[in-house]
Design a protein around this motif. Sequence first.
Motif, PDB file in Angstrom:
ATOM      1  N   ILE A  89      20.887  31.859 -13.970  1.00  0.00           N
ATOM      2  CA  ILE A  89      22.191  31.471 -14.521  1.00  0.00           C
ATOM      3  C   ILE A  89      22.848  30.448 -13.614  1.00  0.00           C
ATOM      4  N   GLU A  90      23.530  29.459 -14.214  1.00  0.00           N
ATOM      5  CA  GLU A  90      24.351  28.535 -13.432  1.00  0.00           C
ATOM      6  C   GLU A  90      25.808  28.875 -13.700  1.00  0.00           C
ATOM      7  N   CYS A  91      26.588  29.062 -12.644  1.00  0.00           N
ATOM      8  CA  CYS A  91      28.021  29.350 -12.801  1.00  0.00           C
ATOM      9  C   CYS A  91      28.792  28.052 -12.587  1.00  0.00           C
ATOM     10  N   VAL A  92      29.610  27.682 -13.565  1.00  0.00           N
ATOM     11  CA  VAL A  92      30.398  26.445 -13.450  1.00  0.00           C
ATOM     12  C   VAL A  92      31.881  26.803 -13.412  1.00  0.00           C
ATOM     13  N   LEU A  93      32.594  26.181 -12.486  1.00  0.00           N
ATOM     14  CA  LEU A  93      34.038  26.377 -12.376  1.00  0.00           C
ATOM     15  C   LEU A  93      34.706  25.025 -12.601  1.00  0.00           C
ATOM     16  N   ARG A  94      35.707  25.000 -13.472  1.00  0.00           N
ATOM     17  CA  ARG A  94      36.384  23.728 -13.785  1.00  0.00           C
ATOM     18  C   ARG A  94      37.872  23.811 -13.470  1.00  0.00           C
ATOM     19  N   ASN A  95      38.319  22.949 -12.535  1.00  0.00           N
ATOM     20  CA  ASN A  95      39.750  22.837 -12.227  1.00  0.00           C
ATOM     21  C   ASN A  95      40.417  21.773 -13.091  1.00  0.00           C
ATOM     22  N   ALA A  98      36.500  17.497 -17.537  1.00  0.00           N
ATOM     23  CA  ALA A  98      35.544  16.384 -17.337  1.00  0.00           C
ATOM     24  C   ALA A  98      34.206  16.804 -17.938  1.00  0.00           C
ATOM     25  N   GLY A  99      33.269  15.869 -17.938  1.00  0.00           N
ATOM     26  CA  GLY A  99      31.883  16.172 -18.292  1.00  0.00           C
ATOM     27  C   GLY A  99      31.704  16.801 -19.656  1.00  0.00           C
ATOM     28  N   SER A 100      30.895  17.861 -19.714  1.00  0.00           N
ATOM     29  CA  SER A 100      30.542  18.445 -21.018  1.00  0.00           C
ATOM     30  C   SER A 100      31.747  19.090 -21.699  1.00  0.00           C
ATOM     31  N   LEU A 101      32.774  19.472 -20.915  1.00  0.00           N
ATOM     32  CA  LEU A 101      33.960  20.095 -21.535  1.00  0.00           C
ATOM     33  C   LEU A 101      34.676  19.104 -22.455  1.00  0.00           C
ATOM     34  N   ASN A 128      17.637  22.333 -22.228  1.00  0.00           N
ATOM     35  CA  ASN A 128      18.791  21.619 -21.671  1.00  0.00           C
ATOM     36  C   ASN A 128      19.892  22.527 -21.154  1.00  0.00           C
ATOM     37  N   ASP A 129      19.529  23.579 -20.462  1.00  0.00           N
ATOM     38  CA  ASP A 129      20.499  24.508 -19.846  1.00  0.00           C
ATOM     39  C   ASP A 129      21.649  24.870 -20.805  1.00  0.00           C
ATOM     40  N   PRO A 130      21.374  25.623 -21.861  1.00  0.00           N
ATOM     41  CA  PRO A 130      22.436  25.903 -22.840  1.00  0.00           C
ATOM     42  C   PRO A 130      23.547  26.797 -22.294  1.00  0.00           C
ATOM     43  N   VAL A 174      37.093  18.661  -8.856  1.00  0.00           N
ATOM     44  CA  VAL A 174      37.256  18.681 -10.322  1.00  0.00           C
ATOM     45  C   VAL A 174      36.490  19.858 -10.924  1.00  0.00           C
ATOM     46  N   ASP A 175      35.211  19.954 -10.603  1.00  0.00           N
ATOM     47  CA  ASP A 175      34.396  21.080 -11.077  1.00  0.00           C
ATOM     48  C   ASP A 175      33.156  21.205 -10.195  1.00  0.00           C
ATOM     49  N   PHE A 176      32.450  22.310 -10.320  1.00  0.00           N
ATOM     50  CA  PHE A 176      31.223  22.483  -9.536  1.00  0.00           C
ATOM     51  C   PHE A 176      30.349  23.554 -10.163  1.00  0.00           C
ATOM     52  N   LYS A 177      29.081  23.525  -9.757  1.00  0.00           N
ATOM     53  CA  LYS A 177      28.086  24.497 -10.253  1.00  0.00           C
ATOM     54  C   LYS A 177      27.512  25.281  -9.074  1.00  0.00           C
ATOM     55  N   LEU A 178      27.374  26.587  -9.262  1.00  0.00           N
ATOM     56  CA  LEU A 178      26.783  27.428  -8.218  1.00  0.00           C
ATOM     57  C   LEU A 178      25.603  28.200  -8.783  1.00  0.00           C
ATOM     58  N   PRO A 195      27.593  16.497  -3.858  1.00  0.00           N
ATOM     59  CA  PRO A 195      28.076  15.640  -4.958  1.00  0.00           C
ATOM     60  C   PRO A 195      27.081  15.562  -6.130  1.00  0.00           C
ATOM     61  N   ASP A 196      25.869  16.123  -5.943  1.00  0.00           N
ATOM     62  CA  ASP A 196      24.939  16.240  -7.082  1.00  0.00           C
ATOM     63  C   ASP A 196      25.369  17.372  -8.014  1.00  0.00           C
ATOM     64  N   THR A 197      26.080  18.360  -7.462  1.00  0.00           N
ATOM     65  CA  THR A 197      26.360  19.586  -8.232  1.00  0.00           C
ATOM     66  C   THR A 197      27.865  19.848  -8.392  1.00  0.00           C
ATOM     67  N   ALA A 198      28.671  18.837  -8.046  1.00  0.00           N
ATOM     68  CA  ALA A 198      30.127  18.994  -8.172  1.00  0.00           C
ATOM     69  C   ALA A 198      30.723  17.652  -8.560  1.00  0.00           C
ATOM     70  N   ARG A 199      31.922  17.691  -9.166  1.00  0.00           N
ATOM     71  CA  ARG A 199      32.654  16.437  -9.401  1.00  0.00           C
ATOM     72  C   ARG A 199      33.763  16.345  -8.364  1.00  0.00           C
ATOM     73  N   LEU A 200      33.795  15.231  -7.650  1.00  0.00           N
ATOM     74  CA  LEU A 200      34.735  15.034  -6.548  1.00  0.00           C
ATOM     75  C   LEU A 200      35.424  13.686  -6.760  1.00  0.00           C
ATOM     76  N   PHE A 214      26.005   7.846 -10.797  1.00  0.00           N
ATOM     77  CA  PHE A 214      24.600   7.627 -11.191  1.00  0.00           C
ATOM     78  C   PHE A 214      24.428   7.829 -12.696  1.00  0.00           C
ATOM     79  N   ARG A 215      25.100   8.865 -13.242  1.00  0.00           N
ATOM     80  CA  ARG A 215      24.965   9.126 -14.685  1.00  0.00           C
ATOM     81  C   ARG A 215      25.395   7.897 -15.483  1.00  0.00           C
ATOM     82  N   LYS A 216      26.468   7.214 -14.989  1.00  0.00           N
ATOM     83  CA  LYS A 216      26.999   6.054 -15.726  1.00  0.00           C
ATOM     84  C   LYS A 216      26.230   4.782 -15.440  1.00  0.00           C
TER      85      LYS A 216
HETATM   86  P1  TMP Z   1      28.991  19.588 -17.014  1.00  0.00           P
HETATM   87  O1  TMP Z   1      30.361  19.031 -17.191  1.00  0.00           O
HETATM   88  O2  TMP Z   1      27.896  18.588 -17.259  1.00  0.00           O
HETATM   89  O3  TMP Z   1      28.787  20.865 -17.776  1.00  0.00           O
HETATM   90  O4  TMP Z   1      28.852  19.973 -15.469  1.00  0.00           O
HETATM   91  C1  TMP Z   1      29.777  20.799 -14.821  1.00  0.00           C
HETATM   92  C2  TMP Z   1      29.496  20.799 -13.313  1.00  0.00           C
HETATM   93  O5  TMP Z   1      28.244  21.410 -13.063  1.00  0.00           O
HETATM   94  C3  TMP Z   1      29.390  19.403 -12.731  1.00  0.00           C
HETATM   95  O6  TMP Z   1      30.000  19.418 -11.450  1.00  0.00           O
HETATM   96  C4  TMP Z   1      27.915  19.138 -12.585  1.00  0.00           C
HETATM   97  C5  TMP Z   1      27.343  20.522 -12.411  1.00  0.00           C
HETATM   98  N1  TMP Z   1      26.034  20.686 -13.014  1.00  0.00           N
HETATM   99  C6  TMP Z   1      24.908  20.797 -12.200  1.00  0.00           C
HETATM  100  O7  TMP Z   1      25.009  20.748 -10.985  1.00  0.00           O
HETATM  101  N2  TMP Z   1      23.688  20.971 -12.800  1.00  0.00           N
HETATM  102  C7  TMP Z   1      23.533  21.068 -14.137  1.00  0.00           C
HETATM  103  O8  TMP Z   1      22.393  21.245 -14.616  1.00  0.00           O
HETATM  104  C8  TMP Z   1      24.702  20.941 -14.966  1.00  0.00           C
HETATM  105  C9  TMP Z   1      24.602  21.010 -16.466  1.00  0.00           C
HETATM  106  C10 TMP Z   1      25.919  20.753 -14.361  1.00  0.00           C
END
Ligand code: TMP
Length: 241
Positions: A89-95, A98-101, A128-130, A174-178, A195-200, A214-216
């Motif tokens: 499981i990936e835990c995402v926290l959003r302050n 942004a992104g997929s939200l 695609n990590d649903p 902004v947000d991050f994944k754990l 910065p690969d796994t968080a928005r700063l 990089f995504r853009k």
């Molecule tokens: P998201 O807006 O794309 O759902 O991403 C939320 C946060 O989680 C963002 O900081 C990027 C991080 N993330 C990862 O590190 N790995 C992933 O596979 C995904 C989908 C998001």
Amino acid sequence: MKKTSELYRGKSKTVYCTEEKDFLIIHFRDDISANNGLKFQNFAGKGSINNAINHFVMTKLQDNGIKCHLENKISDNELLVKKLIMLPIECVLRNRAAGSLIKRIDIKEGIVLNPPIFEIFLKNDMKNDPMINHSYCETFGWVSKKHLITMKSITYKINDILNKLFNDISIILVDFKLEFGLLNNEIVLGDEFSPDTARLWDIKNMDKLDKDLFRKNPTNSSGVIQAYELVASRLSNYFIK
Ligand code: TMP
Ligand code: ADP
């Protein structure tokens, strides 16, 4: 401690077994990927910058009572960690939004989310990590109810600690994944924070200092490395003080 065999090669890190069965060495590679590996590049120096950032952040978390896999940084791009049984499981926290939200619901990028939003995603590249929820975890047996509650509560604690840390270095978290794993049936923070796994975002001008660059624009390596280096140098100055 020496590496023995390769255990797992992920999209940006390689995990090695060591002479001690309870410890692993994580090699932070220079590879960067987005869209589940569809966009892929190699940016010289990224691995060592992320190893440094992750080490600062996990040290801060450990100092504040969060159980982490962190043992020692053993070279510029290698980290010795405790071996965990990783949960899928990936835990995402959003302050902030942004992104997929902001793709999923009609909300402007940057809006403050109060209270912050907690989401979970299944680690499954083929799908695609649903996004999932606690009910899926229970039904499919991915994570127990008790462990999921613990992961959520630790994620919010980590958010409090890191919001203060990043605010002190003029960065908006902004947000991050754990990712968490189990050690003796206890939830422990694994993987990385970088910065690969968080928005700063820079507080002064809202410049993005993370993988969204990089995504853009997947070919602009200097912009990405400069932004990651800025995060690392601000953290380094914070820890020297
Ligand atoms: P998201 O807006 O794309 O759902 O991403 C939320 C946060 O989680 C963002 O900081 C990027 C991080 N993330 C990862 O590190 N790995 C992933 O596979 C995904 C989908 C998001
Ligand atoms: P991905 O698997 O998404 O391509 P990475 O390239 O980051 O990601 O690979 C690192 C892998 O190592 C991840 O699958 C992660 O779950 C796993 N991992 C991280 N920390 C630990 C740990 N302490 N023990 C065991 N596995 C870990």
